[in-house]
Enzyme design. Structure first.
Site, PDB file in Angstrom:
ATOM      1  N   ASN A  42       0.864  -1.182   0.000  1.00 28.52           N
ATOM      2  CA  ASN A  42       0.000   0.000   0.000  1.00 28.52           C
ATOM      3  C   ASN A  42       0.899   1.229   0.000  1.00 28.52           C
ATOM      4  OD1 ASN A  42      -1.802   2.042   0.515  1.00 28.52           O
ATOM      5  ND2 ASN A  42      -2.339   1.361   2.590  1.00 28.52           N
ATOM      6  N   LYS A  80       0.090   4.227  -0.225  1.00 31.35           N
ATOM      7  CA  LYS A  80      -0.577   5.384   0.396  1.00 31.35           C
ATOM      8  C   LYS A  80      -0.394   6.625  -0.499  1.00 31.35           C
ATOM      9  CE  LYS A  80      -0.140   3.140   4.831  1.00 31.35           C
ATOM     10  NZ  LYS A  80       0.024   3.234   6.274  1.00 31.35           N
ATOM     11  N   HIS A  91      -9.301   0.818   5.338  1.00 31.54           N
ATOM     12  CA  HIS A  91      -7.992   1.022   5.966  1.00 31.54           C
ATOM     13  C   HIS A  91      -8.186   1.953   7.173  1.00 31.54           C
ATOM     14  CE1 HIS A  91      -3.906   2.341   6.666  1.00 31.54           C
ATOM     15  NE2 HIS A  91      -3.530   1.241   6.032  1.00 31.54           N
ATOM     16  N   GLU A 107      -6.660   4.437   8.148  1.00 25.68           N
ATOM     17  CA  GLU A 107      -6.549   5.876   7.856  1.00 25.68           C
ATOM     18  C   GLU A 107      -7.846   6.405   7.245  1.00 25.68           C
ATOM     19  OE1 GLU A 107      -2.891   5.382   5.684  1.00 25.68           O
ATOM     20  OE2 GLU A 107      -1.954   4.769   7.565  1.00 25.68           O
ATOM     21  N   GLU A 126      -4.681  -5.074  10.709  1.00 23.67           N
ATOM     22  CA  GLU A 126      -3.650  -4.046  10.882  1.00 23.67           C
ATOM     23  C   GLU A 126      -3.890  -3.335  12.211  1.00 23.67           C
ATOM     24  OE1 GLU A 126      -1.898  -2.672   6.880  1.00 23.67           O
ATOM     25  OE2 GLU A 126      -3.729  -1.543   7.188  1.00 23.67           O
ATOM     26  N   GLY A 162       3.055   2.354  10.793  1.00 24.54           N
ATOM     27  CA  GLY A 162       3.962   3.487  10.630  1.00 24.54           C
ATOM     28  C   GLY A 162       4.693   3.878  11.902  1.00 24.54           C
ATOM     29  N   SER A 186       4.115  -2.055  10.343  1.00 23.94           N
ATOM     30  CA  SER A 186       5.579  -2.099  10.529  1.00 23.94           C
ATOM     31  C   SER A 186       6.178  -3.453  10.152  1.00 23.94           C
ATOM     32  CB  SER A 186       5.960  -1.694  11.958  1.00 23.94           C
ATOM     33  OG  SER A 186       5.552  -0.362  12.206  1.00 23.94           O
TER      34      SER A 186
HETATM   35  P1  13P Z   1       3.412   0.393   7.681  1.00 21.05           P
HETATM   36  O1  13P Z   1       3.956  -0.877   7.054  1.00 21.05           O
HETATM   37  O2  13P Z   1       4.096   1.631   7.185  1.00 21.05           O
HETATM   38  O3  13P Z   1       3.348   0.291   9.167  1.00 21.05           O
HETATM   39  O4  13P Z   1       1.892   0.540   7.170  1.00 21.05           O
HETATM   40  C1  13P Z   1       1.043  -0.555   7.207  1.00 21.05           C
HETATM   41  C2  13P Z   1      -0.179  -0.199   6.467  1.00 21.05           C
HETATM   42  O5  13P Z   1      -0.943   0.659   6.868  1.00 21.05           O
HETATM   43  C3  13P Z   1      -0.445  -0.900   5.203  1.00 21.05           C
HETATM   44  O6  13P Z   1      -1.738  -0.672   4.757  1.00 21.05           O
END
Ligand code: 13P
Length: 250
Positions: free
Chosen positions: A9, A11, A94, A96, A166, A172, A212
Site C-alpha cells: 500500500n 498510500k 484502511h 486511515e 492491521e 507506521g 511495521s
Molecule cells: P506500515 O507498514 O508503514 O506500518 O503501514 C502498514 C499499512 O498501513 C499498510 O496498509
C-alpha cells in the site's frame, strides 16, 4: 489452499516518475512466484501500472472506491471505473480511511457490495487502536468490524474477499505486533469466519498482517499458521525491501 499474498500500500506517496521506477524495480527483481504480489499505488497511476505488470504475476489494486455505483459524487471513483482499467483489488476500511474520513462499518459493507458486483476483490482492513488493546477490548472491536463489514455476504462472496489485520498502533510506528499477537488475532478472525461460514470456507480466506512489517520481521510473522502474508506500507516504497518481504515465506 489459501493464497500467500504480499500487497504494498503505497498510500499518498511517489510522484509519477518515482512510481514507475518503483514498479519497474520490483518487476525486475527475483521474487517467489508462488506468492501473489499486489501493488496498490495512488489511483492516478493505476492504469499505467496495470500496463506495466502485464505478463507478470503482480496484481494491481487501488486504495479506496465509492459505495455508490455512479453519479454526482465529486472526487470519487466507482468500482466499475476501477474494474474498467484492469485493476483487480481494492482496499476497504484502511484505518486511515476510518480515522480521517470517518468511514464506518456500514459504509464499508456497501463498498464491498459494489466491488463484488463488479468482480473486484476487496481487501477488508480491520484493526484496533492502542487504547482499545490496553483496555483489553481488541477482540470485541475486531469482531464488530468483521461482523458488520463482512457477515452480510454469502459464502461465495466471502470467498472473493481478502482480510487484513492491521493493529493501528503498529502502523507506521516501527512497533510491530509480536508474532504471537499476530497469530492470536488472525486465529481469532479465522474462528469468527469458521463459526459463521464453516471450516471449509474459512480455510480459503487469506488473512494478511499489516503494521511495521519489514524484511527483518516478515519471516517470523509469516511462519504463523493463520498469517497468510502481509499488507505493507512504508517498506513497500522500496523495491528491495518489498521483494525481500515477498521472499520471506519459508
Ligand atoms: P506500515 O507498514 O508503514 O506500518 O503501514 C502498514 C499499512 O498501513 C499498510 O496498509
Amino acid at each position: 489452499m489459501r493464497r500467500q499474498i504480499v500487497a504494498g500500500n503505497w498510500k499518498m506517496n511517489k510522484t509519477h516518475d518515482e512510481a514507475i521506477e518503483l514498479i519497474e524495480n520490483i518487476l525486475n527483481a527475483t521474487y517467489d512466484d508462488s506468492v501473489q504480489l499486489i501493488a496498490i499505488p495512488p489511483s492516478v497511476y493505476a492504469s499505467e501500472i496495470v500496463g506495466k505488470v502485464v505478463g507478470s504475476k503482480m496484481g494491481v489494486g487501488v486504495q479506496n472506491s465509492s459505495q455508490h455505483a455512479a453519479g454526482a459524487y465529486t472526487g470519487e471513483l466507482s468500482s466499475a471505473m476501477v474494474k474498467s482499467i484492469g485493476v483487480e483489488y481494492v482496499l476497504v476500511g484502511h484505518s486511515e480511511r476510518r480515522e480521517y474520513f470517518n468511514e464506518q462499518n456500514s459504509v464499508l459493507a456497501k463498498k464491498i457490495d459494489q466491488l463484488l458486483a463488479n468482480d473486484l476483490t476487496p481487501i477488508y482492513c480491520c484493526g484496533e487502536v492502542l487504547e482499545e488493546r490496553e483496555a483489553e477490548n481488541h477482540f470485541n472491536i475486531i469482531k464488530n468490524q468483521i461482523e458488520e463489514g463482512l457477515f452480510h455476504l454469502t459464502e461465495d462472496q466471502l470467498q472473493n474477499c481478502i482480510v487484513a489485520y492491521e493493529p493501528v498502533w503498529a502502523i507506521g510506528t516501527g512497533v510491530t505486533a509480536s508474532s504471537d499477537q499476530a497469530q492470536e488475532m488472525h486465529h481469532f478472525i479465522r474462528s469468527l469466519l469458521i463459526e459463521k461460514y464453516g471450516l471449509d470456507v474459512a480455510n480459503t480466506i487469506s488473512i494478511l498482517y499489516g503494521g511495521s512489517c519489514k524484511p527483518s520481521n516478515a519471516k517470523e510473522l509469516f511462519a504463523n499458521p493463520d498469517v497468510d502474508g502481509g499488507l505493507i506500507g512504508g517498506a513497500s516504497l522500496n523495491a528491495s525491501d518489498f521483494v525481500a518481504i515477498a521472499n520471506s515465506f519459508s
